[in-house]
Design an enzyme around this catalytic site. Structure first.
Site, PDB file in Angstrom:
ATOM      1  N   HIS A 123       5.199  97.384 -39.850  1.00  0.00           N
ATOM      2  CA  HIS A 123       4.685  97.606 -41.196  1.00  0.00           C
ATOM      3  C   HIS A 123       4.127  99.014 -41.242  1.00  0.00           C
ATOM      4  O   HIS A 123       3.418  99.433 -40.343  1.00  0.00           O
ATOM      5  CB  HIS A 123       3.594  96.591 -41.548  1.00  0.00           C
ATOM      6  CG  HIS A 123       3.301  96.559 -43.019  1.00  0.00           C
ATOM      7  ND1 HIS A 123       2.571  97.546 -43.637  1.00  0.00           N
ATOM      8  CD2 HIS A 123       3.664  95.699 -43.988  1.00  0.00           C
ATOM      9  CE1 HIS A 123       2.508  97.271 -44.936  1.00  0.00           C
ATOM     10  NE2 HIS A 123       3.148  96.154 -45.174  1.00  0.00           N
TER      11      HIS A 123
ATOM     12  N   LEU B  78      -3.479  94.557 -41.983  1.00  0.00           N
ATOM     13  CA  LEU B  78      -2.442  95.068 -42.867  1.00  0.00           C
ATOM     14  C   LEU B  78      -2.989  95.460 -44.231  1.00  0.00           C
ATOM     15  O   LEU B  78      -3.765  94.731 -44.824  1.00  0.00           O
ATOM     16  CB  LEU B  78      -1.394  93.970 -43.047  1.00  0.00           C
ATOM     17  CG  LEU B  78      -0.303  94.299 -44.053  1.00  0.00           C
ATOM     18  CD1 LEU B  78       1.028  94.054 -43.404  1.00  0.00           C
ATOM     19  CD2 LEU B  78      -0.422  93.462 -45.286  1.00  0.00           C
TER      20      LEU B  78
ATOM     21  N   PHE C 109       7.922  95.405 -54.840  1.00  0.00           N
ATOM     22  CA  PHE C 109       7.665  95.277 -53.403  1.00  0.00           C
ATOM     23  C   PHE C 109       8.784  96.040 -52.717  1.00  0.00           C
ATOM     24  O   PHE C 109       9.917  96.008 -53.198  1.00  0.00           O
ATOM     25  CB  PHE C 109       7.709  93.786 -53.046  1.00  0.00           C
ATOM     26  CG  PHE C 109       6.678  93.341 -52.046  1.00  0.00           C
ATOM     27  CD1 PHE C 109       5.375  93.782 -52.114  1.00  0.00           C
ATOM     28  CD2 PHE C 109       7.022  92.442 -51.048  1.00  0.00           C
ATOM     29  CE1 PHE C 109       4.425  93.333 -51.205  1.00  0.00           C
ATOM     30  CE2 PHE C 109       6.085  91.994 -50.135  1.00  0.00           C
ATOM     31  CZ  PHE C 109       4.785  92.439 -50.221  1.00  0.00           C
TER      32      PHE C 109
ATOM     33  N   HIS D 145       4.840  94.009 -37.188  1.00  0.00           N
ATOM     34  CA  HIS D 145       4.520  93.166 -38.335  1.00  0.00           C
ATOM     35  C   HIS D 145       5.311  91.867 -38.429  1.00  0.00           C
ATOM     36  O   HIS D 145       4.763  90.824 -38.752  1.00  0.00           O
ATOM     37  CB  HIS D 145       4.750  93.975 -39.615  1.00  0.00           C
ATOM     38  CG  HIS D 145       4.381  93.239 -40.857  1.00  0.00           C
ATOM     39  ND1 HIS D 145       3.159  92.634 -41.013  1.00  0.00           N
ATOM     40  CD2 HIS D 145       5.056  93.011 -42.009  1.00  0.00           C
ATOM     41  CE1 HIS D 145       3.102  92.068 -42.213  1.00  0.00           C
ATOM     42  NE2 HIS D 145       4.240  92.269 -42.827  1.00  0.00           N
TER      43      HIS D 145
ATOM     44  N   GLN E 198      10.145  94.116 -36.843  1.00  0.00           N
ATOM     45  CA  GLN E 198       9.752  94.960 -37.971  1.00  0.00           C
ATOM     46  C   GLN E 198       8.341  95.512 -37.805  1.00  0.00           C
ATOM     47  O   GLN E 198       7.434  94.808 -37.384  1.00  0.00           O
ATOM     48  CB  GLN E 198       9.814  94.157 -39.262  1.00  0.00           C
ATOM     49  CG  GLN E 198       9.552  95.007 -40.489  1.00  0.00           C
ATOM     50  CD  GLN E 198       9.752  94.207 -41.771  1.00  0.00           C
ATOM     51  OE1 GLN E 198       8.938  93.377 -42.130  1.00  0.00           O
ATOM     52  NE2 GLN E 198      10.862  94.430 -42.435  1.00  0.00           N
TER      53      GLN E 198
ATOM     54  N   GLU F 114       1.834  96.035 -49.045  1.00  0.00           N
ATOM     55  CA  GLU F 114       2.789  96.802 -49.833  1.00  0.00           C
ATOM     56  C   GLU F 114       2.296  96.971 -51.267  1.00  0.00           C
ATOM     57  O   GLU F 114       2.632  97.937 -51.933  1.00  0.00           O
ATOM     58  CB  GLU F 114       4.088  96.007 -49.908  1.00  0.00           C
ATOM     59  CG  GLU F 114       5.319  96.774 -49.607  1.00  0.00           C
ATOM     60  CD  GLU F 114       5.721  96.588 -48.176  1.00  0.00           C
ATOM     61  OE1 GLU F 114       5.723  95.451 -47.726  1.00  0.00           O
ATOM     62  OE2 GLU F 114       5.997  97.591 -47.511  1.00  0.00           O
TER      63      GLU F 114
ATOM     64  N   ARG G  50      13.828  92.528 -42.514  1.00  0.00           N
ATOM     65  CA  ARG G  50      13.445  91.589 -43.560  1.00  0.00           C
ATOM     66  C   ARG G  50      12.900  92.360 -44.740  1.00  0.00           C
ATOM     67  O   ARG G  50      12.133  93.308 -44.579  1.00  0.00           O
ATOM     68  CB  ARG G  50      12.377  90.659 -43.020  1.00  0.00           C
ATOM     69  CG  ARG G  50      11.688  89.859 -44.089  1.00  0.00           C
ATOM     70  CD  ARG G  50      10.365  89.300 -43.590  1.00  0.00           C
ATOM     71  NE  ARG G  50       9.391  90.353 -43.386  1.00  0.00           N
ATOM     72  CZ  ARG G  50       8.172  90.345 -43.913  1.00  0.00           C
ATOM     73  NH1 ARG G  50       7.790  89.363 -44.667  1.00  0.00           N
ATOM     74  NH2 ARG G  50       7.336  91.323 -43.670  1.00  0.00           N
TER      75      ARG G  50
ATOM     76  N   ARG H 197      10.779  99.010 -45.524  1.00  0.00           N
ATOM     77  CA  ARG H 197       9.734  99.144 -44.519  1.00  0.00           C
ATOM     78  C   ARG H 197      10.138  99.962 -43.315  1.00  0.00           C
ATOM     79  O   ARG H 197       9.376 100.801 -42.854  1.00  0.00           O
ATOM     80  CB  ARG H 197       9.388  97.775 -43.991  1.00  0.00           C
ATOM     81  CG  ARG H 197       8.526  97.070 -44.925  1.00  0.00           C
ATOM     82  CD  ARG H 197       7.850  95.945 -44.232  1.00  0.00           C
ATOM     83  NE  ARG H 197       7.005  95.393 -45.250  1.00  0.00           N
ATOM     84  CZ  ARG H 197       6.839  94.119 -45.471  1.00  0.00           C
ATOM     85  NH1 ARG H 197       7.430  93.249 -44.690  1.00  0.00           N
ATOM     86  NH2 ARG H 197       6.057  93.719 -46.419  1.00  0.00           N
TER      87      ARG H 197
END
Ligand SMILES: Cc1cc2nc3c(=O)[nH]c(=O)nc-3n(C[C@H](O)[C@H](O)[C@H](O)COP(=O)(O)OP(=O)(O)OC[C@H]3O[C@@H](n4cnc5c(N)ncnc54)[C@H](O)[C@@H]3O)c2cc1C
Ligand code: SF4
Ligand code: SF4
Ligand code: FES
Lengths: 609, 251
Positions: free
Chosen positions: A257, A267, A141, A369, A255, A270, A405, A301
């Site tokens: 995405h 979404l 990830f 995100h 954040q 990932e 994050r 990200r």
């Protein structure tokens, strides 16, 4: 005869996502009477949408071998661009493996290690060891040194939430779903619970508790393009902010995405890139290796999102009626892999865009995100400013994530923090007494009744709630997005201030009777705009770049002046937050290079002091 | 794409205003590319009628909030593209579930009740040891559990089921599938006798008439037919006097 029902409980948990339910379970285990409130039935909370997985350094799979909490700690701190609280990060990484295993005992069907050799999409051959067979496995990830993300096929959040809720049901914990907390009851020193509106009937209720825990998730829907569920409007955060004494931490840390699917912004996890998906431009050129030769599509990200935006700005985006986008290509992974391991992604493409990722390219664009900021708490989850108030999960700024994050760290935060903070809530509550001033409750309810009457009768004006909401969303999207600069941020702040004043003049166009949705939105909007102002103003004042907060006019991280956390307060009657700052706790890992191979940007190099 | 004008006929009733009887209301809307019922209903609410009640959360066929009867069939509204429908679109709330207002129904309460009735949690005598390594599980087993766990409690299978429409306490396909999920799970220590108490009756596996409307209606494409047959087989075997020795797992 009273006009409203009153419910009394030991612990009141606002929010039935993973964080809220985990806190509730812990408190109930300590013998306390717990009530959970939720906008929706618990199993419909946004947590169910997380597909990728949660991080815990079990180190069972071949690519995770040798993993341990220290490496997870380093990844988390670097990911946060040194913005996180290192005591919290340490506690978190040590507890995450326990939290994962506990969920296994409760029923999560984690994917397991299967022994044998297999070839990764990039050609590497790995071998899963026989002695590890049947243990909880992990996938790759974005942004981690080891494969550490535990998962259940493509439905990690779903299985976690269903399992968590099964324990809530088993324990007989009271859940009032379709109930919205609309204000906190407090006297400036202590929190006594909340005023809530029933979303079935529209009636008001008072919930009185020894302790109140905000677990209301993120605020994605402040932005016009967000991967978040439509109920993620940040309400718990503005409830706390409205008290005037509880600050929100690091609200400017938002954040994005990299891969929201155009145009519905669903979404694409990932996992697609983790399993070997490529990003292509309008010439079908795979551009990420040009920018990030080492990590390529798997850089963190914020880096991937920024590179994509940069590439689009250079004119390599694919034109579409919804603006320019890029392509995500997973065709080379093959039909079998796509239809099993990435089934949910395949379904999303087929159902919401009418395309088949086995044969077609997926149109994607960076999309809002995750909210790193939230109700500022200490390491025990206790909110600053009010006794008896706690927060956990995405709604909180516990501060595990700092300015960015890591993928997989937020699901892990919900169950890990829920476990830890639940215990602290229980300890506090066992030592607290239930004393409250009935007049305080009466006043709090009356205040909300008056707001509602004003909205229904149009006492203050006739502004249209949906129009104002759309303007707010567009302002954040356009001026407080991935690339930020002083001029745009100033524009956002001024526009939002104007919208804020207009939001006090909303008048309903419908009757407002019963479970009226327009009234619900109208009650929320001023608070949402306050959050939008905390985000924009915090971003304007922070003249550096850190993690997801990227200033074109201040492209470098500035540890001399800005290695600190923003605390946004909302004084009564203000139209702008008051910003204060506090130092960031550095215990083990001093600020350095994030090591994502983004040297060319020169932004987060970290050698700039 | 041809510019269609869509005509929505929507069921209206607000139980908080019982003096107004249920009626159908018509709205017209221009179709846009990629329009789903989610997009359309929000547009109607924001531009034409802010009182219209309906439920969406994830808008991505994950949370199970938005099931309704769309031109006669129970479907997830967020997952229904308007270009798959004729230009006249009729929307009703799901039957069986309690109506909250207009298209909004209380599936949450129904499914919580179902979980309580079937005791839908892992029954285990083990306590968690934070220091111990996790117990091993075969990945195939994990995937089989997950396959049954994928149900999103949307209620489509219940709304379209003849038995559920006439029999209040019928577990429905979702309920029987839920029981199968725990039967498959080696962590659950329940015996066949204990499961029989839950599903070995007319309210459970034996009330089902096997017409399989549920299987066709499930937006998650769960193998409901297979799960129903699985549970029925197990229960029939048990009910016919095949008394498994105490503690033996069904799966
Ligand atoms: C599409 C998507 C995919 C993701 N994938 C991953 C992933 O793979 N890995 C990962 O680690 N993270 C992932 N995340 C992030 C992660 O899912 C969330 O951060 C996390 O689930 C938040 O959990 P929570 O319990 O804090 O809040 P939520 O699950 O959002 O729950 C909030 C709860 O609060 C309730 N609520 C809100 N306001 C009120 C109110 N005023 N009154 C009463 N109740 C209220 C809601 O009803 C809900 O029950 C993903 C996020 C998105 C958007
Ligand atoms: S097969 Fe059984 S459960 Fe499914 S719709 Fe028919 S009666 Fe209902
Ligand atoms: S079994 Fe399928 S149709 Fe029935 S509630 Fe579950 S997901 Fe919906
Ligand atoms: S809104 Fe979640 S399934 Fe449709």
């Amino acid at each position: 005869m009273s006009r409203y029902q009153t419910h009394i409980t030991d612990v009141l948990v606002i929010g039935a996502g993973l964080a809220g339910e985990r806190v509730a379970i812990e408190a109930a285990t300590h013998g306390l009477d717990v009530t959970i409130l939720s906008l929706v039935p618990p199993r419909r909370s946004h947590s169910t949408a997380a597909q990728g997985g949660m991080q815990a350094s079990l180190g069972n799979c071949a690519m995770g071998e040798g993993d341990n909490p220290d490496i997870h700690f380093a990844d988390t701190v670097k990911g946060s661009d040194w913005g996180c609280d290192q005591d919290v990060a340490r506690l978190f990484v040590e507890t995450a493996p326990i939290a994962v295993r506990e969920m296994a005992v409760w029923g999560v069907p984690w994917s397991r290690v299967v022994a044998g050799k297999r070839t990764l999409p990039d050609g590497r051959v790995i071998e899963e060891k026989k002695e590890k067979e049947g243990l909880i496995t992990a996938r790759d990830f974005g942004g981690t040194a080891k494969w550490r993300t535990c998962y259940t096929a493509d439905g990690t959040g779903h299985t976690l939430q269903y399992t968590m809720d099964s324990i809530v049901i088993k324990m007989g914990i009271t859940v009032h779903d379709r109930t919205e907390a609309i204000s906190l009851i407090h006297d400036g020193e202590r929190c006594f619970g909340t005023v809530a509106r029933c979303l079935r009937t529209g009636e008001l209720r008072a919930y009185i508790a020894k302790s109140t825990v905000i677990c209301t998730g993120g605020y994605g829907r402040l932005y016009s393009a967000s991967t978040n569920a439509v109920i993620n409007e940040g309400s718990g955060m503005f409830l706390a902010l409205d008290t005037g004494v509880v600050p929100l931490g690091n609200m400017e840390a938002v954040q994005f995405h990299p891969t929201g699917m155009v145009p519905v912004w669903i979404l694409i996890t990932e996992g697609a890139r983790g399993d070997g998906g490529y990003l292509l431009d309008k010439n079908l050129h795979r551009f990420m290796p040009d920018y990030e030769p080492k990590k390529k599509e798997l850089a963190s990200r914020d880096v991937v999102s920024r590179r994509m935006t940069e590439h689009i700005r250079k004119g390599y985006g694919v034109e579409s009626p919804y603006g320019p986008h890029l392509w995500l290509d997973i065709r080379h992974l093959g039909a079998k892999h796509i239809n099993t391991n990435l089934r949910e992604i395949a379904n999303i493409c087929r159902n919401f865009a009418g395309i088949d990722p086995v044969k077609d390219l997926i149109p994607v664009r960076p999309t809002q995100h995750y909210s790193m900021g939230g109700v500022r708490t200490n390491i025990d989850g206790a909110a600053y400013g009010l006794k008896g108030l706690f927060a956990a999960g995405e709604a909180a700024c516990w501060d595990l994530h700092g300015f960015n994050r890591l993928g997989g760290n937020s699901l892990a935060e919900t169950v890990t923090a829920g476990r830890i903070i639940g215990k602290k809530v229980a300890e506090y509550t066992l030592g607290a007494s239930l004393t409250f001033n009935p007049e305080l409750v009466e006043d709090a309810v009356k205040k909300q009744e008056n707001r509602i009457k004003g909205l229904i009768n149009g006492w203050h004006g006739k502004e249209n709630v949906y129009e104002l909401r759309n303007l707010m969303q567009q302002n954040l999207m356009d001026y407080v997005g991935i690339f930020r600069n002083g001029k745009d941020l100033q524009k956002a702040v001024s526009n939002l201030q104007e919208l804020y004043h207009r939001s006090h003049k909303i008048g309903l166009r419908s009757s407002g009777v019963g479970a009226n949705p327009e009234l619900a939105q109208a009650l929320r909007l001023p608070g949402m705009i306050r959050l939008a102002l905390c985000i924009s103003y915090g971003a304007l004042v922070r003249t550096e770049s850190r993690g997801s907060h990227f200033r074109e006019d201040y492209p470098k991280r500035d540890d001399v002046n800005w290695l600190k956390r923003t605390l946004a307060y909302w004084p009564e009657g203000a139209d702008l937050p008051e910003l204060k700052y506090e130092p960031v706790k550095i215990t083990e890992l001093p600020p350095g290079d994030r090591g994502y191979g983004e040297s060319s940007a020169g932004s987060e190099g970290g050698k700039n002091g | 794409m041809a510019d269609r004008e869509l005509t929505f006929e929507i069921f209206r009733y607000n139980p908080q205003k019982p003096e107004i009887k249920p009626y159908m209301q018509t709205y017209k809307l221009k179709e846009t590319p990629g329009m789903t019922i989610f997009v359309a209903l929000n547009q109607i609410r924001e531009e034409q009628d802010p009182s219209l009640m309906f439920d969406f959360v994830c808008r991505a066929a994950i949370c199970g909030s938005c099931a309704m009867i769309i031109n006669g069939r129970p479907k997830l509204a967020c997952k229904t593209l308007t270009n798959t429908l004729p230009s006249k679109i009729k929307l009703f709330p799901l039957p069986v579930f309690k109506l909250i207002g207009d298209l909004s129904v209380d599936t949450g309460t129904w499914f919580r009740h179902l979980s309580l009735k079937t005791e839908a949690w892992v029954h285990t005598s083990k306590t968690f040891d934070p220091k111990a390594q996790e117990e091993r599980m075969d990945n195939e087993t994990a995937l089989r559990i997950y396959e049954a766990e994928r149900c999103i409690e949307c209620g489509c299978c219940i709304a379209g089921c003849a038995t559920a429409n006439i029999r209040d306490e019928f577990l429905g396909a979702a309920g029987i599938n839920r029981v199968a999920r725990f039967m498959i799970d080696p962590r659950d220590e329940r015996t066949p006798a204990e499961y029989f108490e839950v599903v070995g009756c007319e309210e459970g596996a034996f009330g089902c008439m096997g017409l399989m409307a549920c299987d066709d209606n499930c937006p998650m494409e769960l193998p409901l037919q297979m799960q129903l047959a699985y549970v029925r087989r197990k229960m029939a075997a048990y009910g016919l006097g095949y008394k498994a020795t105490q503690g033996v797992k069904l799966a």
